[in-house]
Motif scaffolding. Sequence first.
Motif, PDB file in Angstrom:
ATOM      1  N   HIS A  54       0.680  -1.393   0.045  1.00  0.00           N
ATOM      2  CA  HIS A  54       0.003   0.048  -0.073  1.00  0.00           C
ATOM      3  C   HIS A  54       0.890   1.199  -0.009  1.00  0.00           C
ATOM      4  O   HIS A  54       0.633   2.221  -0.681  1.00  0.00           O
ATOM      5  CB  HIS A  54      -0.893  -0.124   1.267  1.00  0.00           C
ATOM      6  N   GLY A  55       1.940   1.189   0.771  1.00  0.00           N
ATOM      7  CA  GLY A  55       2.863   2.321   0.773  1.00  0.00           C
ATOM      8  C   GLY A  55       3.532   2.670  -0.618  1.00  0.00           C
ATOM      9  O   GLY A  55       3.760   3.676  -1.020  1.00  0.00           O
ATOM     10  N   PHE A  56       3.772   1.647  -1.250  1.00  0.00           N
ATOM     11  CA  PHE A  56       4.539   1.867  -2.633  1.00  0.00           C
ATOM     12  C   PHE A  56       3.484   2.421  -3.524  1.00  0.00           C
ATOM     13  O   PHE A  56       3.861   3.310  -4.260  1.00  0.00           O
ATOM     14  CB  PHE A  56       5.058   0.359  -3.020  1.00  0.00           C
ATOM     15  N   TYR A  57       2.348   1.980  -3.372  1.00  0.00           N
ATOM     16  CA  TYR A  57       1.222   2.131  -4.345  1.00  0.00           C
ATOM     17  C   TYR A  57       1.004   3.817  -4.217  1.00  0.00           C
ATOM     18  O   TYR A  57       1.002   4.587  -5.027  1.00  0.00           O
ATOM     19  CB  TYR A  57       0.041   1.410  -4.029  1.00  0.00           C
ATOM     20  N   ASP A  58       0.808   4.286  -2.906  1.00  0.00           N
ATOM     21  CA  ASP A  58       0.355   5.754  -2.705  1.00  0.00           C
ATOM     22  C   ASP A  58       1.912   6.593  -2.869  1.00  0.00           C
ATOM     23  O   ASP A  58       1.814   7.732  -3.441  1.00  0.00           O
ATOM     24  CB  ASP A  58       0.115   6.061  -1.220  1.00  0.00           C
ATOM     25  N   TRP A  59       3.129   5.923  -2.862  1.00  0.00           N
ATOM     26  CA  TRP A  59       4.436   6.579  -3.215  1.00  0.00           C
ATOM     27  C   TRP A  59       4.560   6.930  -4.445  1.00  0.00           C
ATOM     28  O   TRP A  59       4.639   7.972  -5.256  1.00  0.00           O
ATOM     29  CB  TRP A  59       5.501   5.656  -2.663  1.00  0.00           C
ATOM     30  N   ILE A  60       4.001   5.878  -5.242  1.00  0.00           N
ATOM     31  CA  ILE A  60       4.108   6.092  -6.894  1.00  0.00           C
ATOM     32  C   ILE A  60       3.143   7.349  -7.244  1.00  0.00           C
ATOM     33  O   ILE A  60       3.347   8.201  -7.679  1.00  0.00           O
ATOM     34  CB  ILE A  60       3.553   4.841  -7.674  1.00  0.00           C
ATOM     35  N   MET A  61       1.924   7.266  -6.615  1.00  0.00           N
ATOM     36  CA  MET A  61       0.928   8.248  -7.019  1.00  0.00           C
ATOM     37  C   MET A  61       1.261   9.630  -6.524  1.00  0.00           C
ATOM     38  O   MET A  61       0.904  10.589  -7.330  1.00  0.00           O
ATOM     39  CB  MET A  61      -0.367   7.941  -6.419  1.00  0.00           C
ATOM     40  N   LEU A  62       2.177   9.771  -5.376  1.00  0.00           N
ATOM     41  CA  LEU A  62       2.446  10.924  -4.900  1.00  0.00           C
ATOM     42  C   LEU A  62       3.732  11.581  -5.531  1.00  0.00           C
ATOM     43  O   LEU A  62       3.625  12.801  -5.730  1.00  0.00           O
ATOM     44  CB  LEU A  62       2.517  10.839  -3.298  1.00  0.00           C
ATOM     45  N   THR A  63       4.573  10.736  -6.006  1.00  0.00           N
ATOM     46  CA  THR A  63       5.905  11.230  -6.287  1.00  0.00           C
ATOM     47  C   THR A  63       5.942  11.296  -7.885  1.00  0.00           C
ATOM     48  O   THR A  63       7.066  12.088  -8.251  1.00  0.00           O
ATOM     49  CB  THR A  63       6.993  10.614  -5.738  1.00  0.00           C
ATOM     50  N   GLN A  64       5.540  10.483  -8.704  1.00  0.00           N
ATOM     51  CA  GLN A  64       5.829  10.293 -10.096  1.00  0.00           C
ATOM     52  C   GLN A  64       4.771  11.234 -10.753  1.00  0.00           C
ATOM     53  O   GLN A  64       3.677  11.068 -10.876  1.00  0.00           O
ATOM     54  CB  GLN A  64       5.847   8.885 -10.511  1.00  0.00           C
ATOM     55  N   GLN A  65       5.461  12.213 -11.780  1.00  0.00           N
ATOM     56  CA  GLN A  65       4.692  13.131 -12.559  1.00  0.00           C
ATOM     57  C   GLN A  65       3.953  12.345 -13.557  1.00  0.00           C
ATOM     58  O   GLN A  65       2.862  12.323 -13.775  1.00  0.00           O
ATOM     59  CB  GLN A  65       5.626  14.385 -13.157  1.00  0.00           C
TER      60      GLN A  65
ATOM     61  N   LEU B  53       1.528   7.026 -14.211  1.00  0.00           N
ATOM     62  CA  LEU B  53       0.900   5.869 -15.075  1.00  0.00           C
ATOM     63  C   LEU B  53       1.884   4.734 -15.513  1.00  0.00           C
ATOM     64  O   LEU B  53       1.553   3.545 -15.606  1.00  0.00           O
ATOM     65  CB  LEU B  53      -0.109   6.263 -16.085  1.00  0.00           C
ATOM     66  N   TYR B  54       2.775   5.453 -16.093  1.00  0.00           N
ATOM     67  CA  TYR B  54       3.986   4.427 -16.616  1.00  0.00           C
ATOM     68  C   TYR B  54       4.475   3.500 -15.481  1.00  0.00           C
ATOM     69  O   TYR B  54       5.152   2.451 -15.767  1.00  0.00           O
ATOM     70  CB  TYR B  54       5.232   5.428 -16.977  1.00  0.00           C
ATOM     71  N   PHE B  55       4.540   3.903 -13.961  1.00  0.00           N
ATOM     72  CA  PHE B  55       5.066   3.040 -12.945  1.00  0.00           C
ATOM     73  C   PHE B  55       3.773   2.374 -12.547  1.00  0.00           C
ATOM     74  O   PHE B  55       4.130   1.221 -11.907  1.00  0.00           O
ATOM     75  CB  PHE B  55       5.395   3.984 -12.020  1.00  0.00           C
ATOM     76  N   MET B  56       2.662   2.867 -12.515  1.00  0.00           N
ATOM     77  CA  MET B  56       1.388   2.172 -11.838  1.00  0.00           C
ATOM     78  C   MET B  56       1.088   1.158 -12.758  1.00  0.00           C
ATOM     79  O   MET B  56       0.418   0.088 -12.005  1.00  0.00           O
ATOM     80  CB  MET B  56       0.473   3.227 -11.732  1.00  0.00           C
ATOM     81  N   VAL B  57       0.937   0.958 -13.998  1.00  0.00           N
ATOM     82  CA  VAL B  57       0.693  -0.142 -14.907  1.00  0.00           C
ATOM     83  C   VAL B  57       1.214  -1.297 -14.411  1.00  0.00           C
ATOM     84  O   VAL B  57       0.729  -2.440 -14.240  1.00  0.00           O
ATOM     85  CB  VAL B  57       0.536   0.213 -16.215  1.00  0.00           C
ATOM     86  N   PRO B  58       2.820  -1.274 -14.576  1.00  0.00           N
ATOM     87  CA  PRO B  58       3.249  -2.722 -14.151  1.00  0.00           C
ATOM     88  C   PRO B  58       3.150  -2.848 -12.732  1.00  0.00           C
ATOM     89  O   PRO B  58       3.241  -4.237 -12.599  1.00  0.00           O
ATOM     90  CB  PRO B  58       4.897  -2.129 -14.450  1.00  0.00           C
ATOM     91  N   PHE B  59       3.155  -2.082 -11.793  1.00  0.00           N
ATOM     92  CA  PHE B  59       3.036  -2.193 -10.604  1.00  0.00           C
ATOM     93  C   PHE B  59       1.736  -3.148 -10.140  1.00  0.00           C
ATOM     94  O   PHE B  59       1.609  -3.982  -9.567  1.00  0.00           O
ATOM     95  CB  PHE B  59       3.065  -0.864  -9.674  1.00  0.00           C
ATOM     96  N   MET B  60       0.483  -2.374 -10.823  1.00  0.00           N
ATOM     97  CA  MET B  60      -0.722  -3.100 -10.613  1.00  0.00           C
ATOM     98  C   MET B  60      -0.625  -4.424 -11.219  1.00  0.00           C
ATOM     99  O   MET B  60      -1.545  -5.344 -10.912  1.00  0.00           O
ATOM    100  CB  MET B  60      -1.764  -2.210 -11.374  1.00  0.00           C
ATOM    101  N   LEU B  61      -0.094  -4.867 -12.410  1.00  0.00           N
ATOM    102  CA  LEU B  61      -0.119  -6.049 -13.101  1.00  0.00           C
ATOM    103  C   LEU B  61       0.787  -6.996 -12.145  1.00  0.00           C
ATOM    104  O   LEU B  61       0.264  -8.065 -11.830  1.00  0.00           O
ATOM    105  CB  LEU B  61       0.720  -5.952 -14.413  1.00  0.00           C
ATOM    106  N   GLY B  62       1.806  -6.515 -11.663  1.00  0.00           N
ATOM    107  CA  GLY B  62       2.358  -7.337 -10.690  1.00  0.00           C
ATOM    108  C   GLY B  62       1.821  -7.736  -9.710  1.00  0.00           C
ATOM    109  O   GLY B  62       1.781  -8.709  -8.692  1.00  0.00           O
ATOM    110  N   LEU B  63       0.772  -6.583  -9.006  1.00  0.00           N
ATOM    111  CA  LEU B  63       0.027  -6.725  -7.695  1.00  0.00           C
ATOM    112  C   LEU B  63      -0.874  -7.812  -8.109  1.00  0.00           C
ATOM    113  O   LEU B  63      -1.446  -8.719  -7.161  1.00  0.00           O
ATOM    114  CB  LEU B  63      -0.487  -5.612  -7.234  1.00  0.00           C
TER     115      LEU B  63
END
Length: 239
Positions: free
Chosen positions: A186-197, A200-210
């Motif tokens: 959960h922390g990594f998910y929120d960190w991606i949302m908060l810090t990466q301009q 979406l490029y980081f969230m898609v692979p993260f969610m697929l892995g999740l």
Amino acid sequence: MKTKLCTDHLIFTKSEVSICLFFCQPASPPDLPCYAIFICGTSLSLSRYLLLQKCFYTVRLSRCRSCFCSLSSNGSIWHAFLHSALPEEICKWLCLAAIVFFNREFDEPFDGIVYGVSVSLGFATFENILSLFSGGVDLAFGRALLPVSSHAIFGVMMGFYMGKSRFSPRKKCWFLFSFIVPVILHGFYDWIMLTQQKWLYFMVPFMLGLWWLGLKKAKQAHSLSAEHFAQDAAGTQQL
């Protein structure tokens, strides 16, 4: 108009619960009602906003907050892990630990995933209702795509390790894992949302892995439940 939209959104969330429980079908249906756990999650979401988060933010972790904020210019690590992920996962974990873990109806490892998903989607439902009234339909349905599905997978992880703890000799180890693993994810998910301009490029692979990890744990839980029932059957035959 808002009342109608709220009702429609609740129906949409209800369908998500049904879909998740369909794909996470245990070997035998759990006797403890899933909707009771779902409502408990909704209530805990309210408690998180009114009490727990306020306590974390203003009193208990004030020194820890200044330490973590010093690690980044905007305090993103604090907000992602301690201000958001930790209080939310504490609420869900305490619900499962207090109501489900010692309940006699928790009689197979896969039950943990069903109850974990139920409490997590109940938690996400209240957040989506707040989003609906504060940010409108676009925000609410936008949240239904990523936050709701991520809450469901966090619940899978929490329930999987809680099920292992219930039916394993290493109870303390897996019980601790049932809390730590969802908080980290959960922390990594929120960190991606908060810090990466370009989040979406980081969230898609993260969610697929999740999702891959969640489906893998669900499959493992099916195997653990099958082994559990096989051992029970063998013990009954010996008697």
